[in-house]
Structure formats: C-alpha cells, structure tokens
Design a protein around this motif. Structure first.
Motif, PDB file in Angstrom:
ATOM      1  N   ALA A  20       1.081  -1.200   0.127  1.00 35.59           N
ATOM      2  CA  ALA A  20       0.171   0.263  -0.307  1.00 35.59           C
ATOM      3  C   ALA A  20       0.627   1.481  -0.203  1.00 35.59           C
ATOM      4  O   ALA A  20       0.508   2.056  -0.351  1.00 35.59           O
ATOM      5  N   MET A  21       2.518   1.249  -0.078  1.00 33.09           N
ATOM      6  CA  MET A  21       3.028   2.603   0.374  1.00 33.09           C
ATOM      7  C   MET A  21       3.589   2.487  -1.325  1.00 33.09           C
ATOM      8  O   MET A  21       3.176   1.927  -1.858  1.00 33.09           O
ATOM      9  N   PRO A  22       3.536   4.338  -1.513  1.00 37.80           N
ATOM     10  CA  PRO A  22       3.770   4.380  -3.023  1.00 37.80           C
ATOM     11  C   PRO A  22       5.461   4.075  -3.167  1.00 37.80           C
ATOM     12  O   PRO A  22       6.118   4.043  -2.238  1.00 37.80           O
ATOM     13  N   LEU A 123       9.866   5.237   5.332  1.00 33.04           N
ATOM     14  CA  LEU A 123       9.895   6.554   5.781  1.00 33.04           C
ATOM     15  C   LEU A 123      11.465   6.310   5.688  1.00 33.04           C
ATOM     16  O   LEU A 123      12.365   6.624   5.747  1.00 33.04           O
ATOM     17  N   ALA A 124      12.105   5.724   6.519  1.00 31.30           N
ATOM     18  CA  ALA A 124      13.570   5.101   6.935  1.00 31.30           C
ATOM     19  C   ALA A 124      14.328   4.602   5.139  1.00 31.30           C
ATOM     20  O   ALA A 124      15.452   4.756   5.295  1.00 31.30           O
ATOM     21  N   ARG A 125      12.985   4.001   4.586  1.00 34.52           N
ATOM     22  CA  ARG A 125      14.342   4.030   2.970  1.00 34.52           C
ATOM     23  C   ARG A 125      13.261   4.895   2.079  1.00 34.52           C
ATOM     24  O   ARG A 125      14.961   4.506   0.922  1.00 34.52           O
ATOM     25  N   ALA A 126      12.653   5.338   1.871  1.00 34.58           N
ATOM     26  CA  ALA A 126      12.324   6.285   0.880  1.00 34.58           C
ATOM     27  C   ALA A 126      12.969   7.250   0.476  1.00 34.58           C
ATOM     28  O   ALA A 126      13.544   8.384   1.784  1.00 34.58           O
ATOM     29  N   ALA A 133       6.633  13.688   0.743  1.00 39.64           N
ATOM     30  CA  ALA A 133       5.275  13.967   0.129  1.00 39.64           C
ATOM     31  C   ALA A 133       3.922  12.877   0.246  1.00 39.64           C
ATOM     32  O   ALA A 133       3.346  13.525   0.096  1.00 39.64           O
ATOM     33  N   TRP A 134       4.401  11.734   1.238  1.00 37.97           N
ATOM     34  CA  TRP A 134       3.649  10.836   1.772  1.00 37.97           C
ATOM     35  C   TRP A 134       2.992  11.025   3.582  1.00 37.97           C
ATOM     36  O   TRP A 134       1.977  11.336   3.477  1.00 37.97           O
ATOM     37  N   LEU A 135       4.052  11.542   3.763  1.00 41.79           N
ATOM     38  CA  LEU A 135       3.847  12.259   5.058  1.00 41.79           C
ATOM     39  C   LEU A 135       2.861  13.633   5.250  1.00 41.79           C
ATOM     40  O   LEU A 135       1.731  13.925   5.302  1.00 41.79           O
ATOM     41  N   ASP A 136       2.921  13.790   3.962  1.00 46.05           N
ATOM     42  CA  ASP A 136       2.040  15.381   3.586  1.00 46.05           C
ATOM     43  C   ASP A 136       0.901  15.273   3.245  1.00 46.05           C
ATOM     44  O   ASP A 136      -0.586  15.955   3.590  1.00 46.05           O
ATOM     45  N   GLN A 137       0.518  14.185   2.522  1.00 37.76           N
ATOM     46  CA  GLN A 137      -0.843  13.336   1.551  1.00 37.76           C
ATOM     47  C   GLN A 137      -1.090  12.881   3.462  1.00 37.76           C
ATOM     48  O   GLN A 137      -2.338  12.945   3.545  1.00 37.76           O
ATOM     49  N   ALA A 138      -0.335  12.152   4.137  1.00 39.74           N
ATOM     50  CA  ALA A 138      -1.157  11.730   5.368  1.00 39.74           C
ATOM     51  C   ALA A 138      -1.524  12.712   6.203  1.00 39.74           C
ATOM     52  O   ALA A 138      -2.889  12.792   6.761  1.00 39.74           O
TER      53      ALA A 138
END
Length: 145
Positions: A20-22, A123-126, A133-138
């Motif tokens: 489910a992660m981008p 998040l540790a590897r992206a 971008a993922w944190l902003d969307q979340a």
C-alpha cells in the motif's frame, strides 16, 4: 472486520501494508521470499532460515522471520528492549538499522502497530522527496493543516 486496526495482525497484513505504500516494488530473494523495496532499497523482507535465528529449545532455524528497517538505533532499541515484545534482533544485525519478528508472533501485535512499523520502515528507506510527499498526503488525509 479486515480493516479493524485493533485486531490481531497477521502475515497478510504485512504484505498488504507494504504494497500500500507508494513506489513499492517486490523482488524475490534466493528462496523466493518477498522483498519489498522503495527506490531499490529494501524496507521489509521475509528472511530465509539462517543460523543466527534459532529456536532456543530445539536449535531449529526459524523459517518465519520478517525484517523491518528502522530509522535509528534508538528506534531499534525501543522495539527490542522489552523481553515480552515479539521484536528481536540477533548478533548478525548488530549495528544494522532493522528489527526482526517471527510471523508466528505477529498476532501479539495489532494491525495498527504493524502498520506503523511498516510505514516507519518505508520512511527510513524512501528518498527525502518521496517521504515528504507521503507525509504531506497523510497529514492532509487526516485533516491536519
């Protein structure tokens, strides 16, 4: 009830949450085990049986170990320091930013707890751009400003 975050976690949850992660791709290890990656970097993988993770009673190698990356040594310690926690590490992973858990012990965690570990691993590897971008969307999805 499959989406109930408070229910006991299982292996299918790990697969579902990682996918489910981008920007996730799935490679397969030498034993056909899935290795979830973001930007070519593993963040969750199902480990082949190894001599460093064995049953203390029988000496049998664990065949159900899942590896999750963590952000820091402090994050790792927070997950493995409680002897009652299903998370553990081995000498092979000393100095490595990851924790291990046996699939057979996932039920001791809730789906929400596993979701947090999977998201933190991603998040540790992206890349910083993808993570931001993922944190902003979340944040937007949760109604945050």
């Amino acid at each position: 009830m499959a989406d109930d975050p408070s229910r006991a976690a299982n292996v299918d949850d790990v697969h579902e949450l990682a996918l489910a992660m981008p920007h996730v791709t799935v490679e397969h290890g030498s034993g056909g085990n899935p290795v979830y990656q973001v930007g070519g970097k593993s963040f969750v993988f199902f480990r082949n049986p190894r001599p460093d993770a064995v049953d203390p009673v029988t000496g049998e190698r664990y065949d159900d170990v899942i590896v999750f990356w963590v952000e820091s040594a402090a994050d790792k310690l927070a997950l493995v320091q409680d002897e009652g926690s299903p998370y553990f590490t081995t000498a092979h992973f000393d100095g490595h930013p990851s924790v291990l858990v046996r699939a057979s012990r996932l039920g001791e965690l809730t789906r929400a707890e596993v979701a947090e570990v999977v998201q933190d691993a991603w998040l540790a590897r992206a890349s910083p751009r993808r993570a931001r971008a993922w944190l902003d969307q979340a944040r937007l999805s949760s109604g945050g400003a």
